[in-house]
Design a protein around this motif. Sequence first.
Motif, PDB file in Angstrom:
ATOM      1  N   ASP A 161       8.916   1.324   9.692  1.00  0.00           N
ATOM      2  CA  ASP A 161       9.061  -0.125   9.863  1.00  0.00           C
ATOM      3  C   ASP A 161       8.864  -0.875   8.547  1.00  0.00           C
ATOM      4  O   ASP A 161       9.516  -1.883   8.291  1.00  0.00           O
ATOM      5  CB  ASP A 161       8.077  -0.646  10.928  1.00  0.00           C
ATOM      6  N   TYR A 162       7.955  -0.369   7.703  1.00  0.00           N
ATOM      7  CA  TYR A 162       7.733  -1.001   6.408  1.00  0.00           C
ATOM      8  C   TYR A 162       9.045  -1.020   5.614  1.00  0.00           C
ATOM      9  O   TYR A 162       9.451  -2.055   5.096  1.00  0.00           O
ATOM     10  CB  TYR A 162       6.650  -0.234   5.638  1.00  0.00           C
ATOM     11  N   HIS A 163       9.728   0.122   5.578  1.00  0.00           N
ATOM     12  CA  HIS A 163      10.970   0.185   4.809  1.00  0.00           C
ATOM     13  C   HIS A 163      12.103  -0.587   5.483  1.00  0.00           C
ATOM     14  O   HIS A 163      12.906  -1.215   4.805  1.00  0.00           O
ATOM     15  CB  HIS A 163      11.344   1.637   4.512  1.00  0.00           C
ATOM     16  N   ARG A 164      12.150  -0.537   6.808  1.00  0.00           N
ATOM     17  CA  ARG A 164      13.178  -1.304   7.530  1.00  0.00           C
ATOM     18  C   ARG A 164      13.051  -2.795   7.195  1.00  0.00           C
ATOM     19  O   ARG A 164      14.034  -3.471   6.892  1.00  0.00           O
ATOM     20  CB  ARG A 164      13.003  -1.108   9.043  1.00  0.00           C
ATOM     21  N   ILE A 165      11.825  -3.291   7.188  1.00  0.00           N
ATOM     22  CA  ILE A 165      11.599  -4.725   6.954  1.00  0.00           C
ATOM     23  C   ILE A 165      11.760  -5.092   5.475  1.00  0.00           C
ATOM     24  O   ILE A 165      12.385  -6.091   5.139  1.00  0.00           O
ATOM     25  CB  ILE A 165      10.203  -5.135   7.500  1.00  0.00           C
ATOM     26  N   LEU A 166      11.205  -4.263   4.594  1.00  0.00           N
ATOM     27  CA  LEU A 166      11.172  -4.642   3.163  1.00  0.00           C
ATOM     28  C   LEU A 166      12.441  -4.315   2.377  1.00  0.00           C
ATOM     29  O   LEU A 166      12.738  -4.972   1.375  1.00  0.00           O
ATOM     30  CB  LEU A 166       9.977  -3.947   2.479  1.00  0.00           C
ATOM     31  N   SER A 167      13.190  -3.289   2.826  1.00  0.00           N
ATOM     32  CA  SER A 167      14.270  -2.778   1.971  1.00  0.00           C
ATOM     33  C   SER A 167      15.307  -3.817   1.524  1.00  0.00           C
ATOM     34  O   SER A 167      15.823  -3.709   0.417  1.00  0.00           O
ATOM     35  CB  SER A 167      14.946  -1.549   2.590  1.00  0.00           C
ATOM     36  N   PRO A 168      15.629  -4.860   2.331  1.00  0.00           N
ATOM     37  CA  PRO A 168      16.622  -5.820   1.811  1.00  0.00           C
ATOM     38  C   PRO A 168      16.086  -6.685   0.657  1.00  0.00           C
ATOM     39  O   PRO A 168      16.863  -7.389   0.019  1.00  0.00           O
ATOM     40  CB  PRO A 168      16.942  -6.720   3.025  1.00  0.00           C
ATOM     41  N   TYR A 169      14.796  -6.653   0.407  1.00  0.00           N
ATOM     42  CA  TYR A 169      14.203  -7.619  -0.533  1.00  0.00           C
ATOM     43  C   TYR A 169      13.801  -6.927  -1.842  1.00  0.00           C
ATOM     44  O   TYR A 169      12.641  -6.606  -2.068  1.00  0.00           O
ATOM     45  CB  TYR A 169      13.024  -8.328   0.158  1.00  0.00           C
ATOM     46  N   LYS A 170      14.811  -6.732  -2.681  1.00  0.00           N
ATOM     47  CA  LYS A 170      14.614  -5.977  -3.935  1.00  0.00           C
ATOM     48  C   LYS A 170      13.642  -6.681  -4.875  1.00  0.00           C
ATOM     49  O   LYS A 170      12.805  -6.050  -5.516  1.00  0.00           O
ATOM     50  CB  LYS A 170      15.964  -5.791  -4.677  1.00  0.00           C
ATOM     51  N   LYS A 171      13.790  -8.021  -4.964  1.00  0.00           N
ATOM     52  CA  LYS A 171      12.903  -8.756  -5.884  1.00  0.00           C
ATOM     53  C   LYS A 171      11.463  -8.713  -5.392  1.00  0.00           C
ATOM     54  O   LYS A 171      10.531  -8.632  -6.188  1.00  0.00           O
ATOM     55  CB  LYS A 171      13.348 -10.217  -5.990  1.00  0.00           C
ATOM     56  N   VAL A 172      11.290  -8.796  -4.077  1.00  0.00           N
ATOM     57  CA  VAL A 172       9.926  -8.745  -3.516  1.00  0.00           C
ATOM     58  C   VAL A 172       9.294  -7.399  -3.862  1.00  0.00           C
ATOM     59  O   VAL A 172       8.135  -7.335  -4.301  1.00  0.00           O
ATOM     60  CB  VAL A 172       9.950  -8.974  -1.981  1.00  0.00           C
ATOM     61  N   LYS A 173      10.060  -6.323  -3.711  1.00  0.00           N
ATOM     62  CA  LYS A 173       9.510  -4.992  -3.988  1.00  0.00           C
ATOM     63  C   LYS A 173       9.156  -4.825  -5.473  1.00  0.00           C
ATOM     64  O   LYS A 173       8.102  -4.274  -5.804  1.00  0.00           O
ATOM     65  CB  LYS A 173      10.505  -3.917  -3.535  1.00  0.00           C
ATOM     66  N   LYS A 174      10.015  -5.359  -6.354  1.00  0.00           N
ATOM     67  CA  LYS A 174       9.717  -5.259  -7.788  1.00  0.00           C
ATOM     68  C   LYS A 174       8.477  -6.105  -8.131  1.00  0.00           C
ATOM     69  O   LYS A 174       7.622  -5.687  -8.907  1.00  0.00           O
ATOM     70  CB  LYS A 174      10.919  -5.740  -8.617  1.00  0.00           C
ATOM     71  N   TRP A 175       8.409  -7.275  -7.501  1.00  0.00           N
ATOM     72  CA  TRP A 175       7.286  -8.195  -7.760  1.00  0.00           C
ATOM     73  C   TRP A 175       5.944  -7.580  -7.343  1.00  0.00           C
ATOM     74  O   TRP A 175       4.952  -7.695  -8.063  1.00  0.00           O
ATOM     75  CB  TRP A 175       7.571  -9.514  -7.028  1.00  0.00           C
ATOM     76  N   ILE A 176       5.930  -6.867  -6.220  1.00  0.00           N
ATOM     77  CA  ILE A 176       4.692  -6.184  -5.788  1.00  0.00           C
ATOM     78  C   ILE A 176       4.247  -5.211  -6.890  1.00  0.00           C
ATOM     79  O   ILE A 176       3.062  -5.155  -7.242  1.00  0.00           O
ATOM     80  CB  ILE A 176       4.919  -5.396  -4.464  1.00  0.00           C
ATOM     81  N   GLU A 177       5.221  -4.484  -7.442  1.00  0.00           N
ATOM     82  CA  GLU A 177       4.886  -3.533  -8.511  1.00  0.00           C
ATOM     83  C   GLU A 177       4.362  -4.266  -9.739  1.00  0.00           C
ATOM     84  O   GLU A 177       3.444  -3.788 -10.413  1.00  0.00           O
ATOM     85  CB  GLU A 177       6.112  -2.674  -8.887  1.00  0.00           C
ATOM     86  N   ASP A 178       4.944  -5.432 -10.040  1.00  0.00           N
ATOM     87  CA  ASP A 178       4.483  -6.211 -11.199  1.00  0.00           C
ATOM     88  C   ASP A 178       3.050  -6.719 -10.998  1.00  0.00           C
ATOM     89  O   ASP A 178       2.261  -6.735 -11.936  1.00  0.00           O
ATOM     90  CB  ASP A 178       5.429  -7.404 -11.444  1.00  0.00           C
ATOM     91  N   VAL A 179       2.730  -7.151  -9.765  1.00  0.00           N
ATOM     92  CA  VAL A 179       1.348  -7.619  -9.509  1.00  0.00           C
ATOM     93  C   VAL A 179       0.392  -6.425  -9.590  1.00  0.00           C
ATOM     94  O   VAL A 179      -0.691  -6.529 -10.173  1.00  0.00           O
ATOM     95  CB  VAL A 179       1.222  -8.323  -8.132  1.00  0.00           C
ATOM     96  N   ARG A 180       0.839  -5.287  -9.037  1.00  0.00           N
ATOM     97  CA  ARG A 180       0.004  -4.064  -9.118  1.00  0.00           C
ATOM     98  C   ARG A 180      -0.294  -3.737 -10.585  1.00  0.00           C
ATOM     99  O   ARG A 180      -1.458  -3.512 -10.942  1.00  0.00           O
ATOM    100  CB  ARG A 180       0.741  -2.908  -8.447  1.00  0.00           C
TER     101      ARG A 180
END
Lengths: 240, 240
Positions: free
Chosen positions: A183-202
Motif C-alpha cells: 500500500d505504501y508503494h501504491r499510494i506514494l509511487s505517482p509522487y516522484k518529487k515527494v519521494k525525492k524530497w523525503i530522501e533529501d530531508v533524511r
Amino acid sequence: MVLKVYGHRISEPSRAVIIFCKIDFEEIQVEVLKGQQFSKEYGAIAPMRQIPAIVDGHLKLIESHAILIYLCCSFPGVASHWYPGDTQKRAKIHSILDWHHSHLRRGAAGLVYTTILAPLNDLRSFLQIVIQAEEILLRSLSELENVWLKLDGSFLGGSSQPSIADLSLSCEVMQLELLGEKDYHRILSPYKKVKKWIEDVRSATTPYFDEIHEYLFEYQKGIREQMATQSGKNKGRAKM
Amino acid sequence: MVLKVYGHRISEPSRAVIIFCKIDFEEIQVEVLKGQQFSKEYGAIAPMRQIPAIVDGHLKLIESHAILIYLCCSFPGVASHWYPGDTQKRAKIHSILDWHHSHLRRGAAGLVYTTILAPLNDLRSFLQIVIQAEEILLRSLSELENVWLKLDGSFLGGSSQPSIADLSLSCEVMQLELLGEKDYHRILSPYKKVKKWIEDVRSATTPYFDEIHEYLFEYQKGIREQMATQSGKNKGRAKM
C-alpha cells in the motif's frame, strides 16, 4: 534545567520533535499504548492528554508545530534555515504547517488509524471514514507534489535548505510505512518529487531521521506479525 | 500598494481575517458558492483554491492563522497583545492555534458541512461522518471550557487581553449558528465560560465582530427558508 520531551516514537509529531531535539534534552516515553497519557501525573503536564509535550522550566507546551517553533526561538545554535527570521519566509513556513493539519495529517493519520490501528485494537472503523481519509490523503500528496514542491529547490516552498515544515511533513509521509509495503508503494509511487524530497530531508537530518524512525519499522514488523496471527485465527474459526 | 484580502464572509477563516483587517485593505469576494475559486485567475493567487488568501506586494499567502501572524508582524500599529513578542507567550498562542485545527475546527466545520452545507448542495453526507464530527466538536468544546479557559482571565490561556487565537477560535464557534437556534443552544448551553468568552471577544473587537458576522446570520436565514421549501416539496411528494 534540562528540557524534557514527553512523547512516544509511535507518534509522528513526537518523532518530528525528537529528531529536531538533538540538543541536550531528556526524552520521557509516555506509554500511550498502555494509556499512560490518562494518568494524573501526565494530566498535570498536558491536560489534553496529547503527545508530544515539552516542559522547559515553568513552560508546559503541547502541539508539535508550536514546540518546534519554540525550540528554534529559545535555544541557541539552531541554524536559521529551520525557522528564518525574515517575516515573509516565516509566513510561508506557517502557511505550510497550517496546511499540514487539515490536509496531509488528516489524510495520513486518518488512514493509518482507521485501517491499521483501530482494527488492531478492536476499535470500530467505518468504511466511509476510511474512504474519506484516503481521498484527503491522495489530494494532499498531489498538492504537496504540485504546489509546495513545484518551485525549484529540494525543500518545501522552493528553499535550498530544510525548515521545520520539511521535518514535520516528511515524518507524516513516513508514517504511511505502517500501511505495509504494497500500500505504501501504491499510494506514494505517482509522487516522484515527494519521494525525492523525503530522501533529501533524511540526508539533511542524518543520522537522526533513520535512528528515530527505527521504532516505526519495528512497530510495522510487529503489526504484520499480529495481523498474520489474527488472519490465521480467523481462518481456523472459519474451518470450525 | 494596498493589502488585498481574497475571501468570502461565508467562510469562518475569512471572517477572522477580515475582522482583524480593519487597516487599509481591499476585500475581494471570491464567489466560492459559484466555484470562482477554481478560476485560472484565482489559481495564480492560491493554487490550493482555498480562502482566505492575501496578496501583499509579491507575497501570496494562504491559511488564516499564517495570515493573522503575518499581519501582526508586518503592519505597524497592531497592539502587541494580539501576538506578543515574548517567546513563551507566543508559544502558547501557537499551541492554541495548532489545537484549533485538529480539534475545534474539525468538529465545528465538519458538523456544519455534513449536516447543513452538503445536503443543501445535493452532496452526499454519511451518518458515521456526522457522528464523528459531533463527537470531536463536543470534546473540543469541553477542552476549550476546561483547559484553555480554565485559568482566570477573560481570554484563552488566561490572558487579560485577546490574541489572534481568541479571534480565530471564537469565529469557529460562531459558525455553529448555521445549525439553527435549537441545535446551537443544545450544543453550546453546557459551556458557560465559552459563551461568556465569545461575548468578551465580541466586545474587544466591536463593531467589526458583529459587522462581519452579519453575513452569517443572513445566510442562516436563507438556509432556513431553503430547508423549509425543500421540506414542503418532500411533503408534497409524499402525498403524491
